[in-house]
Write a protein that holds these residues in place. Structure first.
Motif, PDB file in Angstrom:
ATOM      1  N   ALA A 252      47.567  49.468  39.112  1.00  0.00           N
ATOM      2  CA  ALA A 252      47.247  48.655  40.285  1.00  0.00           C
ATOM      3  C   ALA A 252      46.297  49.407  41.204  1.00  0.00           C
ATOM      4  O   ALA A 252      45.405  48.808  41.811  1.00  0.00           O
ATOM      5  N   VAL A 253      46.451  50.721  41.274  1.00  0.00           N
ATOM      6  CA  VAL A 253      45.572  51.536  42.108  1.00  0.00           C
ATOM      7  C   VAL A 253      44.220  51.733  41.427  1.00  0.00           C
ATOM      8  O   VAL A 253      43.174  51.621  42.060  1.00  0.00           O
ATOM      9  N   ARG A 254      44.236  52.030  40.134  1.00  0.00           N
ATOM     10  CA  ARG A 254      42.990  52.316  39.411  1.00  0.00           C
ATOM     11  C   ARG A 254      42.169  51.071  39.119  1.00  0.00           C
ATOM     12  O   ARG A 254      40.955  51.150  39.002  1.00  0.00           O
ATOM     13  N   ARG A 255      42.797  49.934  38.933  1.00  0.00           N
ATOM     14  CA  ARG A 255      42.107  48.688  38.573  1.00  0.00           C
ATOM     15  C   ARG A 255      42.468  47.589  39.570  1.00  0.00           C
ATOM     16  O   ARG A 255      43.233  46.681  39.261  1.00  0.00           O
ATOM     17  N   PRO A 256      41.906  47.638  40.771  1.00  0.00           N
ATOM     18  CA  PRO A 256      42.232  46.581  41.743  1.00  0.00           C
ATOM     19  C   PRO A 256      41.662  45.239  41.292  1.00  0.00           C
ATOM     20  O   PRO A 256      40.637  45.171  40.622  1.00  0.00           O
ATOM     21  N   LEU A 257      42.370  44.186  41.651  1.00  0.00           N
ATOM     22  CA  LEU A 257      41.928  42.844  41.286  1.00  0.00           C
ATOM     23  C   LEU A 257      40.939  42.329  42.330  1.00  0.00           C
ATOM     24  O   LEU A 257      41.113  42.537  43.526  1.00  0.00           O
ATOM     25  N   VAL A 258      39.911  41.673  41.850  1.00  0.00           N
ATOM     26  CA  VAL A 258      38.891  41.087  42.710  1.00  0.00           C
ATOM     27  C   VAL A 258      39.317  39.658  43.010  1.00  0.00           C
ATOM     28  O   VAL A 258      39.599  38.900  42.078  1.00  0.00           O
ATOM     29  N   PRO A 259      39.384  39.267  44.292  1.00  0.00           N
ATOM     30  CA  PRO A 259      39.793  37.884  44.576  1.00  0.00           C
ATOM     31  C   PRO A 259      38.749  36.910  44.037  1.00  0.00           C
ATOM     32  O   PRO A 259      37.556  37.169  44.127  1.00  0.00           O
ATOM     33  N   PRO A 260      39.207  35.787  43.453  1.00  0.00           N
ATOM     34  CA  PRO A 260      38.250  34.823  42.922  1.00  0.00           C
ATOM     35  C   PRO A 260      37.419  34.201  44.036  1.00  0.00           C
ATOM     36  O   PRO A 260      37.917  33.935  45.118  1.00  0.00           O
ATOM     37  N   GLY A 261      36.149  34.009  43.752  1.00  0.00           N
ATOM     38  CA  GLY A 261      35.247  33.404  44.732  1.00  0.00           C
ATOM     39  C   GLY A 261      35.206  31.901  44.580  1.00  0.00           C
ATOM     40  O   GLY A 261      36.034  31.302  43.905  1.00  0.00           O
ATOM     41  N   ALA A 262      34.201  31.288  45.191  1.00  0.00           N
ATOM     42  CA  ALA A 262      34.041  29.827  45.129  1.00  0.00           C
ATOM     43  C   ALA A 262      32.875  29.496  44.203  1.00  0.00           C
ATOM     44  O   ALA A 262      31.960  30.281  44.026  1.00  0.00           O
ATOM     45  N   GLY A 263      32.938  28.344  43.599  1.00  0.00           N
ATOM     46  CA  GLY A 263      31.845  27.890  42.745  1.00  0.00           C
ATOM     47  C   GLY A 263      32.156  28.069  41.283  1.00  0.00           C
ATOM     48  O   GLY A 263      33.120  28.740  40.898  1.00  0.00           O
TER      49      GLY A 263
ATOM     50  N   MET B 168      41.614  23.132  41.729  1.00  0.00           N
ATOM     51  CA  MET B 168      42.812  23.437  42.495  1.00  0.00           C
ATOM     52  C   MET B 168      43.915  23.980  41.584  1.00  0.00           C
ATOM     53  O   MET B 168      44.542  24.974  41.896  1.00  0.00           O
ATOM     54  N   GLN B 169      44.127  23.287  40.456  1.00  0.00           N
ATOM     55  CA  GLN B 169      45.177  23.716  39.538  1.00  0.00           C
ATOM     56  C   GLN B 169      44.849  25.080  38.930  1.00  0.00           C
ATOM     57  O   GLN B 169      45.741  25.891  38.689  1.00  0.00           O
ATOM     58  N   GLU B 170      43.553  25.354  38.710  1.00  0.00           N
ATOM     59  CA  GLU B 170      43.134  26.650  38.167  1.00  0.00           C
ATOM     60  C   GLU B 170      43.471  27.779  39.134  1.00  0.00           C
ATOM     61  O   GLU B 170      43.881  28.864  38.714  1.00  0.00           O
ATOM     62  N   ARG B 171      43.293  27.520  40.418  1.00  0.00           N
ATOM     63  CA  ARG B 171      43.615  28.547  41.420  1.00  0.00           C
ATOM     64  C   ARG B 171      45.124  28.834  41.454  1.00  0.00           C
ATOM     65  O   ARG B 171      45.538  29.958  41.628  1.00  0.00           O
ATOM     66  N   ILE B 172      45.916  27.796  41.285  1.00  0.00           N
ATOM     67  CA  ILE B 172      47.371  27.982  41.279  1.00  0.00           C
ATOM     68  C   ILE B 172      47.765  28.862  40.098  1.00  0.00           C
ATOM     69  O   ILE B 172      48.558  29.791  40.234  1.00  0.00           O
ATOM     70  N   TRP B 173      47.181  28.576  38.918  1.00  0.00           N
ATOM     71  CA  TRP B 173      47.490  29.388  37.738  1.00  0.00           C
ATOM     72  C   TRP B 173      47.025  30.830  37.935  1.00  0.00           C
ATOM     73  O   TRP B 173      47.715  31.766  37.543  1.00  0.00           O
ATOM     74  N   ALA B 174      45.870  30.997  38.552  1.00  0.00           N
ATOM     75  CA  ALA B 174      45.356  32.349  38.795  1.00  0.00           C
ATOM     76  C   ALA B 174      46.283  33.104  39.749  1.00  0.00           C
ATOM     77  O   ALA B 174      46.574  34.289  39.546  1.00  0.00           O
ATOM     78  N   LEU B 175      46.766  32.431  40.788  1.00  0.00           N
ATOM     79  CA  LEU B 175      47.678  33.080  41.729  1.00  0.00           C
ATOM     80  C   LEU B 175      49.014  33.421  41.071  1.00  0.00           C
ATOM     81  O   LEU B 175      49.591  34.480  41.328  1.00  0.00           O
ATOM     82  N   LEU B 176      49.521  32.527  40.226  1.00  0.00           N
ATOM     83  CA  LEU B 176      50.761  32.822  39.517  1.00  0.00           C
ATOM     84  C   LEU B 176      50.592  34.020  38.595  1.00  0.00           C
ATOM     85  O   LEU B 176      51.463  34.885  38.512  1.00  0.00           O
ATOM     86  N   LEU B 177      49.464  34.078  37.913  1.00  0.00           N
ATOM     87  CA  LEU B 177      49.181  35.201  37.040  1.00  0.00           C
ATOM     88  C   LEU B 177      49.064  36.496  37.841  1.00  0.00           C
ATOM     89  O   LEU B 177      49.559  37.541  37.431  1.00  0.00           O
ATOM     90  N   LEU B 178      48.451  36.409  38.996  1.00  0.00           N
ATOM     91  CA  LEU B 178      48.321  37.564  39.875  1.00  0.00           C
ATOM     92  C   LEU B 178      49.692  38.069  40.320  1.00  0.00           C
ATOM     93  O   LEU B 178      49.957  39.276  40.303  1.00  0.00           O
ATOM     94  N   LEU B 179      50.585  37.162  40.678  1.00  0.00           N
ATOM     95  CA  LEU B 179      51.926  37.566  41.097  1.00  0.00           C
ATOM     96  C   LEU B 179      52.686  38.265  39.978  1.00  0.00           C
ATOM     97  O   LEU B 179      53.464  39.178  40.227  1.00  0.00           O
ATOM     98  N   LEU B 180      52.468  37.829  38.744  1.00  0.00           N
ATOM     99  CA  LEU B 180      53.144  38.456  37.617  1.00  0.00           C
ATOM    100  C   LEU B 180      52.647  39.874  37.354  1.00  0.00           C
ATOM    101  O   LEU B 180      53.380  40.706  36.839  1.00  0.00           O
TER     102      LEU B 180
END
Length: 164
Positions: free
Chosen positions: A86-97, A1-13
């Protein structure tokens, strides 16, 4: 859970800044190179302030105007590079597992590499030349260079202002 929060914060930056007032740049404009290497605005600002206090008001005007132009161009370059990557290198949403975040972080690193490459190419040199102190950043946010420029304009001889 905490890893996802950090990933989302990094994504927002890393998301490009929001578009305000107007359509996005065309793709052709995104790839246009900048004219010559960009001079660091903090050095131009320091030179302009020094010239102002030495009574060299014409030089102060030139340096302060150049500092403001350089600051504006630096912000434009950073915005264009963020949009371009952002256009040339879209981010892939993290999956599960376990290990599902690897594609996301790979895409994140590719976007960062794209941004650094774009910034270096458009600035005409390494981006580290354009890192400034907190004092200079604060002066530009408080619009202090405009105060110096206004005072220098007043002290410049009349003939110089209208015949250059």
């Amino acid at each position: 859970m905490q890893e996802r929060i950090w990933a989302l914060l990094l994504l927002l930056l890393l998301l490009p800044p929001p578009l305000c007032g107007g359509p996005p740049d065309s793709p052709r404009q995104e790839l246009e190179p900048e004219r010559g290497p960009l001079q660091p605005f903090d050095l131009l600002y320091a030179s302009g302030v020094a010239a102002y206090y030495n009574g060299e008001y014409e030089q102060a005007v030139r340096d302060l105007e150049s500092a403001l132009l350089s600051h504006r161009r630096l912000r434009e370059v950073r915005t264009r590079c963020a949009r371009h990557c952002a256009v040339r290198r879209p981010l892939v949403p993290p999956g599960a597992g376990p290990g599902a975040e690897l594609p996301f972080f790979r895409a994140l690193l590719e976007r960062a590499r794209c941004y650094r490459s774009c910034e270096t190419q458009r600035l005409g040199g390494p981006a580290s030349r354009h890192r400034v102190s907190e004092d200079v950043r604060s002066d530009f946010q408080r619009r202090v260079p405009y105060n110096y420029l206004q005072r220098a304009y007043i002290k410049v001889p009349w003939r110089w202002r209208f015949h250059t």
